[in-house]
Design a protein around this motif. Structure first.
Motif, PDB file in Angstrom:
ATOM      1  N   MET A  91       0.844  -1.206   0.000  1.00 29.14           N
ATOM      2  CA  MET A  91       0.000   0.000   0.000  1.00 29.14           C
ATOM      3  C   MET A  91       0.880   1.256   0.000  1.00 29.14           C
ATOM      4  O   MET A  91       1.795   1.366   0.809  1.00 29.14           O
ATOM      5  N   ILE A  92       0.598   2.156  -0.922  1.00 27.42           N
ATOM      6  CA  ILE A  92       1.351   3.400  -1.009  1.00 27.42           C
ATOM      7  C   ILE A  92       0.899   4.366   0.087  1.00 27.42           C
ATOM      8  O   ILE A  92      -0.295   4.608   0.265  1.00 27.42           O
ATOM      9  N   LYS A  93       1.873   4.901   0.832  1.00 32.47           N
ATOM     10  CA  LYS A  93       1.547   5.885   1.850  1.00 32.47           C
ATOM     11  C   LYS A  93       1.396   7.260   1.203  1.00 32.47           C
ATOM     12  O   LYS A  93       1.980   7.530   0.146  1.00 32.47           O
ATOM     13  N   PRO A  94       0.613   8.130   1.829  1.00 33.71           N
ATOM     14  CA  PRO A  94       0.488   9.499   1.294  1.00 33.71           C
ATOM     15  C   PRO A  94       1.864  10.160   1.186  1.00 33.71           C
ATOM     16  O   PRO A  94       2.781   9.851   1.953  1.00 33.71           O
ATOM     17  N   TYR A  95       1.994  11.077   0.246  1.00 34.79           N
ATOM     18  CA  TYR A  95       3.271  11.732   0.020  1.00 34.79           C
ATOM     19  C   TYR A  95       3.038  13.151  -0.486  1.00 34.79           C
ATOM     20  O   TYR A  95       1.910  13.533  -0.831  1.00 34.79           O
ATOM     21  N   THR A  96       4.100  13.931  -0.544  1.00 36.65           N
ATOM     22  CA  THR A  96       4.025  15.310  -1.043  1.00 36.65           C
ATOM     23  C   THR A  96       5.052  15.499  -2.157  1.00 36.65           C
ATOM     24  O   THR A  96       6.063  14.792  -2.209  1.00 36.65           O
ATOM     25  N   LYS A  97       4.775  16.470  -3.030  1.00 38.78           N
ATOM     26  CA  LYS A  97       5.681  16.794  -4.126  1.00 38.78           C
ATOM     27  C   LYS A  97       5.622  18.294  -4.411  1.00 38.78           C
ATOM     28  O   LYS A  97       4.570  18.931  -4.235  1.00 38.78           O
ATOM     29  N   PRO A  98       6.728  18.878  -4.892  1.00 40.92           N
ATOM     30  CA  PRO A  98       6.677  20.274  -5.354  1.00 40.92           C
ATOM     31  C   PRO A  98       6.038  20.325  -6.736  1.00 40.92           C
ATOM     32  O   PRO A  98       6.349  19.491  -7.601  1.00 40.92           O
ATOM     33  N   VAL A  99       5.148  21.284  -6.943  1.00 38.08           N
ATOM     34  CA  VAL A  99       4.466  21.395  -8.232  1.00 38.08           C
ATOM     35  C   VAL A  99       4.337  22.846  -8.654  1.00 38.08           C
ATOM     36  O   VAL A  99       4.404  23.766  -7.828  1.00 38.08           O
ATOM     37  N   ILE A 100       4.141  23.039  -9.953  1.00 37.36           N
ATOM     38  CA  ILE A 100       3.600  24.295 -10.462  1.00 37.36           C
ATOM     39  C   ILE A 100       2.212  23.970 -10.996  1.00 37.36           C
ATOM     40  O   ILE A 100       1.938  22.830 -11.384  1.00 37.36           O
ATOM     41  N   THR A 101       1.335  24.967 -11.003  1.00 36.63           N
ATOM     42  CA  THR A 101      -0.033  24.754 -11.458  1.00 36.63           C
ATOM     43  C   THR A 101      -0.417  25.766 -12.524  1.00 36.63           C
ATOM     44  O   THR A 101       0.034  26.912 -12.515  1.00 36.63           O
ATOM     45  N   GLU A 102      -1.216  25.303 -13.468  1.00 43.02           N
ATOM     46  CA  GLU A 102      -1.779  26.137 -14.529  1.00 43.02           C
ATOM     47  C   GLU A 102      -0.720  26.953 -15.284  1.00 43.02           C
ATOM     48  O   GLU A 102      -0.767  28.190 -15.305  1.00 43.02           O
ATOM     49  N   PRO A 103       0.221  26.272 -15.921  1.00 43.36           N
ATOM     50  CA  PRO A 103       1.275  27.002 -16.671  1.00 43.36           C
ATOM     51  C   PRO A 103       0.799  27.460 -18.049  1.00 43.36           C
ATOM     52  O   PRO A 103       1.358  27.091 -19.081  1.00 43.36           O
ATOM     53  N   TYR A 104      -0.235  28.289 -18.048  1.00 47.26           N
ATOM     54  CA  TYR A 104      -0.881  28.674 -19.307  1.00 47.26           C
ATOM     55  C   TYR A 104      -0.436  30.065 -19.751  1.00 47.26           C
ATOM     56  O   TYR A 104      -1.184  31.036 -19.643  1.00 47.26           O
ATOM     57  N   PHE A 105       0.785  30.155 -20.224  1.00 48.07           N
ATOM     58  CA  PHE A 105       1.318  31.432 -20.695  1.00 48.07           C
ATOM     59  C   PHE A 105       1.806  31.276 -22.134  1.00 48.07           C
ATOM     60  O   PHE A 105       1.888  30.172 -22.663  1.00 48.07           O
ATOM     61  N   VAL A 106       2.136  32.391 -22.742  1.00 48.97           N
ATOM     62  CA  VAL A 106       2.639  32.383 -24.117  1.00 48.97           C
ATOM     63  C   VAL A 106       3.927  31.570 -24.182  1.00 48.97           C
ATOM     64  O   VAL A 106       4.820  31.720 -23.333  1.00 48.97           O
TER      65      VAL A 106
END
Length: 203
Positions: A1-16
């Motif tokens: 069973m995989i335990k919960p984890y965290t990761k660094p992310v960027i969100t919504e990279p909607y640029f030119v």
């Protein structure tokens, strides 16, 4: 069973898309930043980094980077993402920045709730040795929205370990995929980008 984890992310990279990138970069709602990040992930990160900080990307890569490197600090939408598994997760929401990811670690150390964005407004609660990261703030929800509320539960010490690994993931992204991509274009720029990224994000 995989335990919960965290990761660094960027969100919504909607640029030119910059002139110095392939116009066919596939967009994603969020991008995880680790040593395993793909070329496309790096390019989405760069699109977001330059776009969110309003750097002119119609010029050359060298000129765009020159303008970016003049900044004392940068902002980029994202932060710490909490995963129960690959299909259930809680992302940092609007106005949460990757540059402030360490505030989540500080908050957990102090057993307080960190800023994780709004609309939705994730929050952190503490229950003895357990920590629950909620998908939204119950007090802000209407009765009809409460059914969609869920949480991801961590053991307290395990969450602290996860957040330390999140810092390591971000550092490995900077020194690995991001550096290698930049180095393939210009070695001097790659070296400066690594130094700047460490200053901006690895506090």
């Amino acid at each position: 069973m995989i335990k919960p984890y965290t990761k660094p992310v960027i969100t919504e990279p909607y640029f030119v898309i910059p002139s110095w990138l392939d116009e066919n970069v596939p967009y994603k709602d969020y991008v995880i930043l680790t040593a395993e990040s793909s070329r496309e992930d790096v390019e989405l990160f760069l699109i977001h980094l330059f776009g969110y900080n309003q750097i002119d990307v119609t010029q050359s890569l060298e000129a765009s980077c020159h303008d970016l490197f003049k900044e004392d600090g940068v902002v980029i939408q994202g932060g710490v993402a909490f995963f129960n598994n690959e299909s259930q997760f809680i992302l940092p929401s609007c106005c949460c920045g990757l540059e402030d990811w360490y505030e989540v670690l500080d908050a957990v150390k102090n057993r307080t709730s960190s800023w994780l964005g709004h609309d939705p407004s994730p929050e952190i609660t503490y229950h003895d040795n357990l920590v629950r990261v909620w998908s939204d703030n119950l007090e802000l929800l209407s009765n009809s929205d409460e059914a969609s509320l869920y949480y991801i539960e961590f053991e307290y010490e395990e969450l602290l370990d996860c957040l330390e690994l999140t810092r390591s993931d971000l550092e490995k992204f900077i020194k690995g995929p991001l550096y290698y991509w930049m180095n393939s274009k210009n070695g001097d720029i790659a070296d400066t980008m690594k130094v700047k990224m460490e200053q901006w994000f690895l506090k």
